[in-house]
Design a protein around this motif. Structure first.
Motif, PDB file in Angstrom:
ATOM      1  N   VAL A 109      -3.090   4.536  -0.971  1.00 47.80           N
ATOM      2  CA  VAL A 109      -3.168   4.861  -2.400  1.00 47.80           C
ATOM      3  C   VAL A 109      -1.865   4.462  -3.113  1.00 47.80           C
ATOM      4  CG1 VAL A 109      -2.360   7.257  -2.075  1.00 47.80           C
ATOM      5  CG2 VAL A 109      -3.693   6.648  -4.096  1.00 47.80           C
ATOM      6  N   VAL A 110      -0.781   4.389  -2.339  1.00 45.48           N
ATOM      7  CA  VAL A 110       0.481   3.864  -2.902  1.00 45.48           C
ATOM      8  C   VAL A 110       1.110   2.904  -1.894  1.00 45.48           C
ATOM      9  CG1 VAL A 110       1.236   5.718  -4.476  1.00 45.48           C
ATOM     10  CG2 VAL A 110       1.730   5.897  -2.052  1.00 45.48           C
ATOM     11  N   THR A 111       1.945   2.002  -2.388  1.00 47.20           N
ATOM     12  CA  THR A 111       2.746   1.161  -1.495  1.00 47.20           C
ATOM     13  C   THR A 111       4.215   1.392  -1.841  1.00 47.20           C
ATOM     14  OG1 THR A 111       2.575  -0.676  -3.039  1.00 47.20           O
ATOM     15  CG2 THR A 111       0.951  -0.602  -1.248  1.00 47.20           C
ATOM     16  N   GLY A 112       5.083   0.850  -0.965  1.00 45.31           N
ATOM     17  CA  GLY A 112       6.511   1.094  -1.174  1.00 45.31           C
ATOM     18  C   GLY A 112       6.896   2.476  -0.670  1.00 45.31           C
ATOM     19  N   LYS A 113       6.079   3.015   0.251  1.00 47.25           N
ATOM     20  CA  LYS A 113       6.340   4.354   0.821  1.00 47.25           C
ATOM     21  C   LYS A 113       7.477   4.260   1.843  1.00 47.25           C
ATOM     22  CE  LYS A 113       2.021   4.335   2.505  1.00 47.25           C
ATOM     23  NZ  LYS A 113       1.275   3.270   1.836  1.00 47.25           N
ATOM     24  N   THR A 114       7.952   5.422   2.276  1.00 49.15           N
ATOM     25  CA  THR A 114       8.914   5.442   3.385  1.00 49.15           C
ATOM     26  C   THR A 114       8.183   4.965   4.646  1.00 49.15           C
ATOM     27  OG1 THR A 114       8.320   7.728   3.853  1.00 49.15           O
ATOM     28  CG2 THR A 114      10.250   7.392   2.459  1.00 49.15           C
ATOM     29  N   LEU A 115       8.945   4.435   5.594  1.00 51.60           N
ATOM     30  CA  LEU A 115       8.340   3.908   6.828  1.00 51.60           C
ATOM     31  C   LEU A 115       7.571   4.984   7.580  1.00 51.60           C
ATOM     32  CD1 LEU A 115      11.065   1.617   8.408  1.00 51.60           C
ATOM     33  CD2 LEU A 115       8.822   0.962   7.526  1.00 51.60           C
ATOM     34  N   THR A 116       8.137   6.193   7.616  1.00 50.18           N
ATOM     35  CA  THR A 116       7.519   7.285   8.370  1.00 50.18           C
ATOM     36  C   THR A 116       6.100   7.589   7.904  1.00 50.18           C
ATOM     37  OG1 THR A 116       9.684   8.228   7.878  1.00 50.18           O
ATOM     38  CG2 THR A 116       8.272   9.473   9.396  1.00 50.18           C
ATOM     39  N   VAL A 117       5.856   7.499   6.604  1.00 49.16           N
ATOM     40  CA  VAL A 117       4.528   7.888   6.111  1.00 49.16           C
ATOM     41  C   VAL A 117       3.596   6.690   5.910  1.00 49.16           C
ATOM     42  CG1 VAL A 117       5.508   9.950   5.011  1.00 49.16           C
ATOM     43  CG2 VAL A 117       5.045   7.918   3.610  1.00 49.16           C
ATOM     44  N   GLY A 118       4.001   5.515   6.433  1.00 50.52           N
ATOM     45  CA  GLY A 118       3.080   4.374   6.370  1.00 50.52           C
ATOM     46  C   GLY A 118       3.588   3.188   5.573  1.00 50.52           C
ATOM     47  N   GLY A 119       4.884   3.178   5.268  1.00 54.45           N
ATOM     48  CA  GLY A 119       5.457   2.037   4.546  1.00 54.45           C
ATOM     49  C   GLY A 119       5.542   0.808   5.445  1.00 54.45           C
ATOM     50  N   SER A 120       5.830  -0.333   4.822  1.00 51.81           N
ATOM     51  CA  SER A 120       5.956  -1.584   5.590  1.00 51.81           C
ATOM     52  C   SER A 120       7.424  -1.915   5.808  1.00 51.81           C
ATOM     53  CB  SER A 120       5.317  -2.735   4.830  1.00 51.81           C
ATOM     54  OG  SER A 120       5.570  -3.964   5.482  1.00 51.81           O
ATOM     55  N   LEU A 121       7.711  -2.469   6.978  1.00 52.86           N
ATOM     56  CA  LEU A 121       9.049  -3.028   7.187  1.00 52.86           C
ATOM     57  C   LEU A 121       9.238  -4.119   6.136  1.00 52.86           C
ATOM     58  CD1 LEU A 121       8.913  -3.255  11.072  1.00 52.86           C
ATOM     59  CD2 LEU A 121      10.537  -1.880   9.771  1.00 52.86           C
ATOM     60  N   GLY A 122      10.422  -4.201   5.589  1.00 54.82           N
ATOM     61  CA  GLY A 122      10.724  -5.272   4.637  1.00 54.82           C
ATOM     62  C   GLY A 122      10.291  -4.996   3.213  1.00 54.82           C
ATOM     63  N   ARG A 123       9.594  -3.857   2.931  1.00 59.20           N
ATOM     64  CA  ARG A 123       9.160  -3.601   1.554  1.00 59.20           C
ATOM     65  C   ARG A 123      10.334  -3.236   0.661  1.00 59.20           C
ATOM     66  NH1 ARG A 123       9.008  -3.422  -2.992  1.00 59.20           N
ATOM     67  NH2 ARG A 123       7.377  -2.701  -4.411  1.00 59.20           N
ATOM     68  N   GLU A 124      11.275  -2.443   1.209  1.00 59.91           N
ATOM     69  CA  GLU A 124      12.367  -1.985   0.348  1.00 59.91           C
ATOM     70  C   GLU A 124      13.172  -3.169  -0.203  1.00 59.91           C
ATOM     71  OE1 GLU A 124      14.830   1.354   1.749  1.00 59.91           O
ATOM     72  OE2 GLU A 124      16.274   0.577   0.266  1.00 59.91           O
ATOM     73  N   LYS A 125      13.414  -4.157   0.642  1.00 60.70           N
ATOM     74  CA  LYS A 125      14.216  -5.307   0.180  1.00 60.70           C
ATOM     75  C   LYS A 125      13.352  -6.424  -0.397  1.00 60.70           C
ATOM     76  CE  LYS A 125      14.213  -7.936   4.490  1.00 60.70           C
ATOM     77  NZ  LYS A 125      14.235  -9.349   4.643  1.00 60.70           N
ATOM     78  N   ALA A 126      12.018  -6.235  -0.409  1.00 61.70           N
ATOM     79  CA  ALA A 126      11.106  -7.354  -0.678  1.00 61.70           C
ATOM     80  C   ALA A 126      11.337  -8.041  -2.023  1.00 61.70           C
ATOM     81  CB  ALA A 126       9.659  -6.881  -0.594  1.00 61.70           C
ATOM     82  N   THR A 127      11.595  -7.269  -3.072  1.00 65.31           N
ATOM     83  CA  THR A 127      11.769  -7.903  -4.378  1.00 65.31           C
ATOM     84  C   THR A 127      13.036  -8.762  -4.364  1.00 65.31           C
ATOM     85  OG1 THR A 127      10.640  -6.015  -5.345  1.00 65.31           O
ATOM     86  CG2 THR A 127      11.753  -7.483  -6.872  1.00 65.31           C
TER      87      THR A 127
END
Ligand code: NAD
Length: 419
Positions: free
Chosen positions: A175-193
């Motif tokens: 339902v959301v993206t850009g989550k923390t890794l623990t709750v289902g986020g993707s590696l590389g999302r935080e730095k993706a932009t």
């Protein structure tokens, strides 16, 4: 004087491309206003027990290519017109990179820095609850934007799941993206932009035979996009010599360590107190002789008041809408290249799509795979944009809209416009 409208600016940008492309009149009509515009006043109990009313928006511009998708912003300047413009940009951005999403955006008029963590949690939960079924993993998927982060997304996800009266509510992490890794986020999302900003710069540099390792750069906004863009660019050998955020501007011609400044800032210190640099005035920041300028704060920051002074060879837009139309005219006239937001900051939504796909298949891709797939998409978007710009003898911003409009109009041609 006519009141400035960011939505008008966004509309004029894509309408200019539509003229070039001779876009079908019906498609133009459909795209000319958002599908849904939701505005909500909602109460939040503050720490001093007072009840305060906040105003939030979720604007869903178009979903012909897939579920609505777009960030949620917490900022004191958030307003309906701004969110509408940001929603429009999301439609075109997703279409440009070819991820199967439409465009939306949300925001709450609030300064998150003035709220305690408890107040921020209650505000996030109440806003999510008020949005109700207007968001959903297959319908409209929020992500972080200015003033929100991975933790905000974890709270939105948790609130959404808890409000679902279905047995499979735990399967709705996407339902959301850009989550923390623990709750289902993707590696590389935080730095993706930021990663996407640098991939775009690399494509431009390769095409124009520019050695990035010999370049200097300045960054406006030292949050998610600003820091990661700077940090990755520094790893390629480029030198950051100036930074500006909401507290002021700093400069060191010998270079500022991206990591060191971030750690200093994260410890609660304003960047203007950073010892390894000098404080400069806002107008001096824009006039610095850098090779690359990265606006990564908010819209309208490069405008008529500073465009003339800018000496950068290339401006790579990490932020959405950082350059006003008048400033763009001045910059293009001066021969400065603008790598437009639609293209340059699309790495965020691209890896958001990867996160969404991973959640749907309960998988976790390694960082190398995320980066490799992101690079393929970014390189392709750059190549298509650059090709159109040369072919149609237009600027890169208009070209990026033309690539996006082609995808959108083919989808309408093939599906038809209901009924
Ligand atoms: P953020 O909240 O992490 O950081 C924002 C930064 O901008 C902060 O350093 C703040 O101090 C600075 N800032 C605010 N007002 C300023 C001003 N008047 N002058 C100078 N600096 C100022 O936000 P973010 O997520 O990095 O987003 C920044 C921009 O990038 C926004 O335009 C956003 O829409 C865009 N963007 C973000 C993402 C993402 O994945 N986060 C993706 C695409 C585009």
């Amino acid at each position: 004087m006519e009141k400035f409208s960011l939505y008008k600016q966004a509309s004029e940008q894509w309408q200019k491309a539509a003229d070039f492309f001779e876009l079908d009149r019906d498609v133009r009509t459909v795209l000319s206003e958002p599908k849904n515009e939701i505005s909500i006043n909602f109460p939040v109990r503050m720490d001093n027990h007072e009840l305060r009313l906040f105003r939030g928006h979720r604007i869903q511009h178009n979903n012909i290519l897939g579920p609505f998708k777009g960030g949620i912003r917490f900022h004191p300047m958030v307003n309906h017109d701004e969110v509408k413009a940001l929603a429009v940009w999301m439609t075109f951005k997703c279409a440009l990179v070819g991820v199967p999403f439409g465009g939306a955006k949300g925001g709450v008029t609030v300064d998150p820095r003035e709220l305690s963590s408890g107040e921020l949690m209650r505000l996030t939960r109440r806003f999510t609850h008020a949005l109700g079924s207007n968001i959903g993993p297959e319908y409209d998927i929020p992500a972080p934007d200015a003033g929100t982060n991975a933790k905000t997304m974890a709270i939105i996800m948790d609130t959404f799941m808890n409000a679902q009266n279905t047995a499979n509510r735990n399967a709705q992490r996407h339902v959301v993206t850009g989550k923390t890794l623990t709750v289902g986020g993707s590696l590389g999302r935080e730095k993706a932009t930021g990663q996407g900003v640098v991939y775009t710069l690399q494509s431009w540099a390769q095409e124009n035979k520019v050695d990035l390792s010999k370049c200097t750069f300045s960054v406006q906004g030292y949050g998610n996009v600003g820091f990661h863009s700077a940090n990755i660019l520094e790893s390629l050998g480029a030198k950051m010599i100036a930074v500006q955020d909401h507290t002021g501007s700093i400069y060191n011609p010998n270079g500022i360590s991206t990591e060191d400044l971030k750690n200093f800032n994260l410890s609660g210190n304003p960047i203007i107190e950073y010892q390894e640099s000098e404080v400069i005035a806002e107008h001096e920041f824009f006039a610095l002789p850098v090779d690359i300028m990265i606006p990564a704060a908010l819209e309208g920051q490069i405008n008529e008041s500073n465009a003339d002074a800018i000496k950068a060879k290339v401006i790579v837009e990490g932020a959405n809408g950082p350059t006003t139309s008048k400033a763009e005219e001045i910059l293009l006239h001066k021969g400065i290249t603008i790598l437009p937001d639609l293209l340059a900051n699309s790495g965020g939504v691209t890896v958001s799509y990867f996160e969404w796909a991973q959640n749907k298949t309960s998988s976790q891709w390694p960082l190398e795979e995320v980066d490799r797939k992101l690079k393929i998409i970014m390189d392709q978007a750059y190549a298509q944009t650059s090709h159109i710009a040369k072919d149609m003898k237009t600027d890169l911003r208009t070209a990026s809209y033309i690539v996006a409009l082609k995808r959108l109009s083919y989808a309408y041609q093939e599906r038809g416009i209901f009924p």
